[in-house]
Structure formats: C-alpha cells, structure tokens
Design an enzyme around this catalytic site. Structure first.
Site, PDB file in Angstrom:
ATOM      1  N   LYS A  34      16.939  -3.914   9.556  1.00  0.00           N
ATOM      2  CA  LYS A  34      17.853  -3.569   8.909  1.00  0.00           C
ATOM      3  C   LYS A  34      18.529  -1.959   9.057  1.00  0.00           C
ATOM      4  N   THR A  36      17.051   0.966   7.941  1.00  0.00           N
ATOM      5  CA  THR A  36      16.942   1.628   6.631  1.00  0.00           C
ATOM      6  C   THR A  36      16.654   2.986   6.995  1.00  0.00           C
ATOM      7  N   ILE A  60      15.838  -8.895   6.592  1.00  0.00           N
ATOM      8  CA  ILE A  60      15.017 -10.046   6.636  1.00  0.00           C
ATOM      9  C   ILE A  60      14.926 -11.235   5.376  1.00  0.00           C
ATOM     10  N   THR A 100      12.019  -6.480  -0.068  1.00  0.00           N
ATOM     11  CA  THR A 100      11.777  -6.632   1.546  1.00  0.00           C
ATOM     12  C   THR A 100      10.596  -7.187   1.696  1.00  0.00           C
ATOM     13  N   THR A 125      -1.855  -4.746   6.050  1.00  0.00           N
ATOM     14  CA  THR A 125      -2.527  -3.435   5.653  1.00  0.00           C
ATOM     15  C   THR A 125      -3.863  -3.478   4.916  1.00  0.00           C
ATOM     16  N   TYR A 153       3.178  -0.586  -3.352  1.00  0.00           N
ATOM     17  CA  TYR A 153       3.474  -1.097  -2.074  1.00  0.00           C
ATOM     18  C   TYR A 153       2.248  -1.879  -1.663  1.00  0.00           C
ATOM     19  N   LYS A 157       2.302  -6.053  -0.410  1.00  0.00           N
ATOM     20  CA  LYS A 157       2.189  -6.297   1.014  1.00  0.00           C
ATOM     21  C   LYS A 157       0.863  -7.355   0.652  1.00  0.00           C
ATOM     22  N   LYS A 192       5.167  10.613   6.669  1.00  0.00           N
ATOM     23  CA  LYS A 192       3.579  10.225   6.523  1.00  0.00           C
ATOM     24  C   LYS A 192       2.875  11.364   6.844  1.00  0.00           C
ATOM     25  N   VAL A 209      -0.903  19.291   0.575  1.00  0.00           N
ATOM     26  CA  VAL A 209      -1.992  18.331   0.657  1.00  0.00           C
ATOM     27  C   VAL A 209      -2.568  17.935  -0.848  1.00  0.00           C
ATOM     28  N   GLY A 278      -2.651   6.929  -8.822  1.00  0.00           N
ATOM     29  CA  GLY A 278      -3.402   5.836  -8.149  1.00  0.00           C
ATOM     30  C   GLY A 278      -3.835   6.058  -6.943  1.00  0.00           C
ATOM     31  N   HIS A 279      -4.132   7.464  -6.455  1.00  0.00           N
ATOM     32  CA  HIS A 279      -4.506   7.654  -4.775  1.00  0.00           C
ATOM     33  C   HIS A 279      -5.741   7.094  -4.629  1.00  0.00           C
TER      34      HIS A 279
HETATM   35  P1  NAD Z   1       8.300   1.960   9.252  1.00  0.00           P
HETATM   36  O1  NAD Z   1       8.759   2.206   7.652  1.00  0.00           O
HETATM   37  O2  NAD Z   1       8.104   3.045  10.127  1.00  0.00           O
HETATM   38  O3  NAD Z   1       9.263   0.837   9.763  1.00  0.00           O
HETATM   39  C1  NAD Z   1       9.681  -0.354   8.945  1.00  0.00           C
HETATM   40  C2  NAD Z   1      10.929  -0.842   9.821  1.00  0.00           C
HETATM   41  O4  NAD Z   1      11.374  -1.932   8.949  1.00  0.00           O
HETATM   42  C3  NAD Z   1      12.244  -0.001   9.888  1.00  0.00           C
HETATM   43  O5  NAD Z   1      12.694   0.081  10.980  1.00  0.00           O
HETATM   44  C4  NAD Z   1      13.184  -0.406   8.853  1.00  0.00           C
HETATM   45  O6  NAD Z   1      14.460  -0.202   8.878  1.00  0.00           O
HETATM   46  C5  NAD Z   1      12.700  -1.960   8.687  1.00  0.00           C
HETATM   47  N1  NAD Z   1      13.211  -2.709   7.516  1.00  0.00           N
HETATM   48  C6  NAD Z   1      12.980  -2.289   6.219  1.00  0.00           C
HETATM   49  N2  NAD Z   1      13.312  -3.007   5.389  1.00  0.00           N
HETATM   50  C7  NAD Z   1      13.745  -4.308   6.390  1.00  0.00           C
HETATM   51  C8  NAD Z   1      14.447  -5.546   5.905  1.00  0.00           C
HETATM   52  N3  NAD Z   1      14.655  -5.734   4.626  1.00  0.00           N
HETATM   53  N4  NAD Z   1      14.963  -6.101   6.837  1.00  0.00           N
HETATM   54  C9  NAD Z   1      14.935  -5.768   8.234  1.00  0.00           C
HETATM   55  N5  NAD Z   1      14.077  -4.858   8.560  1.00  0.00           N
HETATM   56  C10 NAD Z   1      13.649  -3.827   7.726  1.00  0.00           C
HETATM   57  O7  NAD Z   1       6.708   1.148   8.924  1.00  0.00           O
HETATM   58  P2  NAD Z   1       5.548   1.061   9.968  1.00  0.00           P
HETATM   59  O8  NAD Z   1       4.725   2.412   9.518  1.00  0.00           O
HETATM   60  O9  NAD Z   1       6.039   0.855  11.449  1.00  0.00           O
HETATM   61  O10 NAD Z   1       4.910  -0.363   9.376  1.00  0.00           O
HETATM   62  C11 NAD Z   1       5.220  -1.563   9.998  1.00  0.00           C
HETATM   63  C12 NAD Z   1       4.253  -2.543   9.430  1.00  0.00           C
HETATM   64  O11 NAD Z   1       2.965  -2.134   9.580  1.00  0.00           O
HETATM   65  C13 NAD Z   1       4.645  -2.611   7.969  1.00  0.00           C
HETATM   66  O12 NAD Z   1       4.591  -3.995   7.362  1.00  0.00           O
HETATM   67  C14 NAD Z   1       3.387  -1.953   7.167  1.00  0.00           C
HETATM   68  O13 NAD Z   1       3.019  -2.440   5.836  1.00  0.00           O
HETATM   69  C15 NAD Z   1       2.282  -2.191   8.172  1.00  0.00           C
HETATM   70  N6  NAD Z   1       1.277  -1.218   8.252  1.00  0.00           N
HETATM   71  C16 NAD Z   1       1.471   0.167   8.773  1.00  0.00           C
HETATM   72  C17 NAD Z   1       0.621   1.000   8.903  1.00  0.00           C
HETATM   73  C18 NAD Z   1       0.841   2.255   9.019  1.00  0.00           C
HETATM   74  O14 NAD Z   1      -0.282   3.325   9.014  1.00  0.00           O
HETATM   75  N7  NAD Z   1       1.811   3.030   9.421  1.00  0.00           N
HETATM   76  C19 NAD Z   1      -0.743   0.562   8.804  1.00  0.00           C
HETATM   77  C20 NAD Z   1      -1.055  -0.780   8.443  1.00  0.00           C
HETATM   78  C21 NAD Z   1      -0.142  -1.674   8.331  1.00  0.00           C
HETATM   79  O1  DAU Z   2      -4.063   2.117   5.541  1.00  0.00           O
HETATM   80  C1  DAU Z   2      -2.769   1.741   6.057  1.00  0.00           C
HETATM   81  C2  DAU Z   2      -1.458   2.440   5.233  1.00  0.00           C
HETATM   82  O2  DAU Z   2      -1.396   3.819   5.751  1.00  0.00           O
HETATM   83  C3  DAU Z   2      -0.111   1.628   5.594  1.00  0.00           C
HETATM   84  O3  DAU Z   2      -0.372   0.437   5.038  1.00  0.00           O
HETATM   85  C4  DAU Z   2       0.893   2.449   5.232  1.00  0.00           C
HETATM   86  O4  DAU Z   2       2.138   1.874   5.457  1.00  0.00           O
HETATM   87  C5  DAU Z   2       0.823   3.740   5.772  1.00  0.00           C
HETATM   88  O5  DAU Z   2       1.965   4.557   5.073  1.00  0.00           O
HETATM   89  C6  DAU Z   2      -0.584   4.466   5.507  1.00  0.00           C
HETATM   90  O6  DAU Z   2      -0.672   4.685   4.013  1.00  0.00           O
HETATM   91  P1  DAU Z   2      -1.338   6.321   3.377  1.00  0.00           P
HETATM   92  O7  DAU Z   2      -0.831   6.379   1.972  1.00  0.00           O
HETATM   93  O8  DAU Z   2      -2.518   6.150   3.546  1.00  0.00           O
HETATM   94  O9  DAU Z   2      -0.705   7.193   4.353  1.00  0.00           O
HETATM   95  P2  DAU Z   2       0.169   8.475   4.127  1.00  0.00           P
HETATM   96  O10 DAU Z   2       0.305   9.160   5.484  1.00  0.00           O
HETATM   97  O11 DAU Z   2       1.256   8.505   3.087  1.00  0.00           O
HETATM   98  O12 DAU Z   2      -1.048   9.449   3.424  1.00  0.00           O
HETATM   99  C7  DAU Z   2      -2.197   9.624   4.266  1.00  0.00           C
HETATM  100  C8  DAU Z   2      -3.254  10.373   3.234  1.00  0.00           C
HETATM  101  O13 DAU Z   2      -2.503  11.769   3.223  1.00  0.00           O
HETATM  102  C9  DAU Z   2      -3.077   9.877   1.837  1.00  0.00           C
HETATM  103  O14 DAU Z   2      -4.589  10.149   1.053  1.00  0.00           O
HETATM  104  C10 DAU Z   2      -2.401  10.857   1.059  1.00  0.00           C
HETATM  105  C11 DAU Z   2      -2.220  12.029   1.635  1.00  0.00           C
HETATM  106  N1  DAU Z   2      -0.989  12.838   2.062  1.00  0.00           N
HETATM  107  C12 DAU Z   2      -0.125  12.403   2.226  1.00  0.00           C
HETATM  108  C13 DAU Z   2       1.262  13.074   2.034  1.00  0.00           C
HETATM  109  C14 DAU Z   2       2.444  12.137   2.709  1.00  0.00           C
HETATM  110  C15 DAU Z   2      -1.098  14.335   1.516  1.00  0.00           C
HETATM  111  O15 DAU Z   2      -2.399  15.030   1.076  1.00  0.00           O
HETATM  112  N2  DAU Z   2       0.146  15.047   1.572  1.00  0.00           N
HETATM  113  C16 DAU Z   2       1.180  14.347   1.882  1.00  0.00           C
HETATM  114  O16 DAU Z   2       2.422  15.111   1.847  1.00  0.00           O
END
Ligand code: NAD
Ligand code: DAU
Length: 339
Positions: A34, A36, A60, A100, A125, A153, A157, A192, A209, A278-279
């Site tokens: 999409k 986004t 989707i 989504t 996840t 979130y 999922k 992230k 942090v 809720g961390h």
């Molecule tokens: P991301 O946010 O970087 O990318 C998401 C992508 O989905 C983007 O390109 C966005 O444009 C697209 N999108 C969003 N809504 C949409 C819609 N309605 N229709 C079509 N496309 C759409 O996410 P990511 O970090 O690459 O995560 C990918 C998948 O893996 C997710 O399902 C996430 O829950 C899962 N996941 C991520 C992590 C992580 O650490 N990043 C870990 C475990 C699981």
């Molecule tokens: O475990 C898998 C998940 O990991 C995925 O399902 C999610 O899509 C992905 O975003 C990620 O989630 P987290 O919440 O763990 O990731 P994030 O990078 O947002 O944060 C990692 C840790 O760092 C978390 O304990 C929160 C902390 N944090 C995050 C940000 C953005 C900070 O302390 N400061 C920040 O500014």
C-alpha cells in the site's frame, strides 16, 4: 513458482525479496504494498530492475482488489508481511492496526482459499506470547507458550495468527505461521530502536531510552529471518507454527551503548524518557522446533550484524535522510516532545 510478497516495500519484506533474488532466482515475485509511511519504493529499485520482480500498489484489506489480483496472477505461494508494525503507533491509534493486520489477513486468506494457493505463510511475531520476567534468564517462548498479548499491535497480530490457523483446521488451507523476534539490518525504518539510535547519533541528537533501558530483546539479523521463512514455505509442515530467533538477548541500554561505541559517539547523548505504556519486559525465543525439523539456526552473531548494519546506514545516507526530513519530523515531535 509464482510468489506474492505483501508488504515487500517495508523492512523485512524488501530484504526477503532480495534474499529470493539471490538464492531462488527461479522464483517469480510479485510485491503488493500500500506504500504507507513505512513503505518505500526506492528500497526496491534494483529488485524491480532485475525483471524477476513486479510491483503492484494496493491495500490487502481491499477484498475486491485482492480477489482480482489473485484471479489474474494465480499465485502458488503467498507470504504476508504487510502490517502496521510499530507498537508505539498502535498505542496512539489502534484502529488501522485492526484494519490492516486482522481484516487484511482475512482478505488474503479468503483469496488464497478461493484461488487454490498451495502455501499461505503468515509472518508473525514473538510479541503474541506477551513477555517473560527479567529475573528468569532460562525461560523462553516455545510454540506451546500461551498467547497473552500486551499492546494493540500484538493483539492484532495474535488475531491474525488465530484466523490463519482456523483456515487450516476448518477449510484445509495449507498455511504456516512464523513468530520471530526483533529484526535488525538494512532498510529498517528509523522509528524503531536500532535505526533510531544510528540515525540520531550520526546527527549528534539525543537518544531516547524508555524507562531504565533494562528491557530485553532477542535480536535477529534480518537475512537469517528471510532464510528461515524460505525454509518454512519450502519444507515446513502445513498447519504448524515455527518460532524464529536465537539467543541474541540484549538489554536496550547495552544496544544503545554498543552502537554509540561503534560510531565513536558519546554516551552523554543517552536521555532516559517516560516508559512505553504496557512495555513488555523480555522476549527470548527457543528455536528448537525450527532447528530440529528444518535445520535452521541463526548465522549472524549480534556483534557482527550490528557492525554490518551501522555500515549500511553510513553508506546509504540518502535513503534515511529522505525519511527523517519528511513527515517523520512531525511523528518524532508528537511522540517524543515533553516525554
Ligand atoms: P514495516 O512497517 O517496515 O513494513 C510494513 C509494510 O507493509 C510497508 O511496506 C507498508 O507500506 C505495508 N503495508 C502496511 N499496510 C498495508 C496494507 N493495508 N496493504 C498493503 N501493504 C501494507 O514492517 P516490518 O518490520 O518489515 O515487518 C514486516 C512483518 O513482520 C510484519 O507483519 C511484522 O508484524 C512482522 N515482524 C516484524 C519484526 C521486526 O522486528 N520488524 C519481528 C517479527 C515480526
Ligand atoms: O519482537 C518482535 C517485534 O519487534 C515486532 O513484532 C515489531 O514489529 C517490532 O517493531 C519490534 O517491536 P519492539 O517494540 O520490540 O521494537 P522497538 O524497536 O519499537 O523497541 C525495541 C525496544 O527499545 C523496546 O523495549 C522499546 C525500546 N525503545 C524503543 C524506541 C523506539 C526505546 O527505549 N526508545 C525508543 O525510542
């Protein structure tokens, strides 16, 4: 083999497309995204030039559009990465996460069923399991750990996972689900933690942090995740869940200090801010099932992966500077000012 990769313009989906190009050149890939705030077509520039990947822009959750696409393209395999993925955004505005992550998954499952897809894979996840205590280092998530979500979130999922598994039991759709720990690597959106640290430190800006920085995440280099998904769609058993991750646990503050040290930036940039609501305290995966059944194990140790990641951000400044100089400025202001 024709494969639909949804969310392929995002972080993990784009890395997966590059992984397939490199390791499965015989696959024909269609990316549906999409675009986004998290999707970026520039990320796919060289993939699209290869002639083996085509791009379709769409949602989707738009059932008519998805049905037409499946009718036209006749996919063998669907891998659903498309999602709203940032926990902090889900706390601010849950609705789009339900739309989504749940309704979008339902629409893909129905189209897969109707058009005879041979394998539907749901990318999920470890957050669906909730969290583990900080003082029990020998406790891990297995596939049997009960679903116990904390954020909008993770609840969205988990709903998608349950729906996916219900389509196996009720309709016999050949599905698999993978639940992965925190990924890091190239093309990671700077909201992230790891790309946020790198990009802000390079601009000599403070690093926020949450709480005391003692929460633990189990970091996985994104290429290892892509390899695991490829093995699951090729050899995994239909109806099964596979956890992906593996003993790369770090506290957030350790991650921040490691990146600052690689970049030669001072720890005085660290700023402790109000904790996330809720961390989740700790995530840690037991990968015994995927390693025993499919022979997968993570190949990149954190020390090596984090250096490769920092190098990528240093060599690809335009990619992230374009992002942080756009709408991202307003996002950062809204989420962090006065925190
Ligand atoms: P991301 O946010 O970087 O990318 C998401 C992508 O989905 C983007 O390109 C966005 O444009 C697209 N999108 C969003 N809504 C949409 C819609 N309605 N229709 C079509 N496309 C759409 O996410 P990511 O970090 O690459 O995560 C990918 C998948 O893996 C997710 O399902 C996430 O829950 C899962 N996941 C991520 C992590 C992580 O650490 N990043 C870990 C475990 C699981
Ligand atoms: O475990 C898998 C998940 O990991 C995925 O399902 C999610 O899509 C992905 O975003 C990620 O989630 P987290 O919440 O763990 O990731 P994030 O990078 O947002 O944060 C990692 C840790 O760092 C978390 O304990 C929160 C902390 N944090 C995050 C940000 C953005 C900070 O302390 N400061 C920040 O500014």
């Amino acid at each position: 083999m024709k494969i639909l990769v949804t969310g392929g313009a995002g972080f993990i989906g784009s890395n997966f497309i590059y992984y397939l190009l490199e390791n499965r050149p015989e696959y024909e890939t269609v990316c549906l995204d999409k675009l986004t705030y998290a999707g970026n077509l520039k990320t796919l520039d060289s993939a699209l030039k290869s002639g083996k990947v085509t791009f379709v822009k769409g949602d989707i959750a738009n059932r008519d559009f998805v049905d037409e696409l499946f009718e036209k393209q006749r996919f063998d395999v669907v891998v659903n990465f498309a999602a709203e993925s940032h926990v902090d955004r889900s706390i601010e505005s849950p609705e789009v996460f339900l739309q989504t992550n749940i309704m979008g998954t339902a629409s893909l499952l129905d189209a897969s069923r109707k058009h005879g897809v041979k394998r539907y894979h749901q990318v999920s996840t470890d957050e669906v399991y909730g969290d583990l205590p900080l003082d029990a280092a020998d406790s891990f998530f297995t596939e049997e750990t009960p679903i116990h979500t904390s954020s909008p979130y993770s609840a969205s999922k988990a709903s998608a996972d349950l729906l996916t598994l219900a389509y196996f039991r009720t309709y016999g759709l050949p599905v698999t689900v993978s639940r992965c720990s925190n990924n890091y690597g190239p093309y990671h959106f700077p909201e992230k933690l790891i790309p946020l640290i790198i990009t802000r430190a390079l601009n000599d800006e403070n690093i926020p942090v949450y709480g005391q920085g003692l929460n633990v995440r189990d970091w996985l280099y994104v290429e290892d995740h892509c390899k695991a998904i490829t093995m699951i769609i090729e050899k995994g058993r239909a109806g099964e869940v596979y956890n992906i991750g593996g003993h790369n646990e770090k506290t957030n503050i350790d991650v921040v200090k490691t990146v600052l040290s690689i970049l030669g930036k001072p720890e005085s940039l660290i700023t402790y801010v109000k904790d996330r609501a809720g961390h989740d305290l700790r995530y840690a995966i037991d990968p015994a099932k995927i390693s025993g059944e499919l022979g997968w194990s993570p190949e990149t140790k954190f020390d090596e992966g984090i250096k490769k990641t920092v190098k990528w951000y240093l060599e690809n400044k335009t990619w992230w500077e374009d992002i942080i100089n756009g709408d991202y400025k307003d996002y950062y202001e809204k989420m962090y000012s006065g925190r």
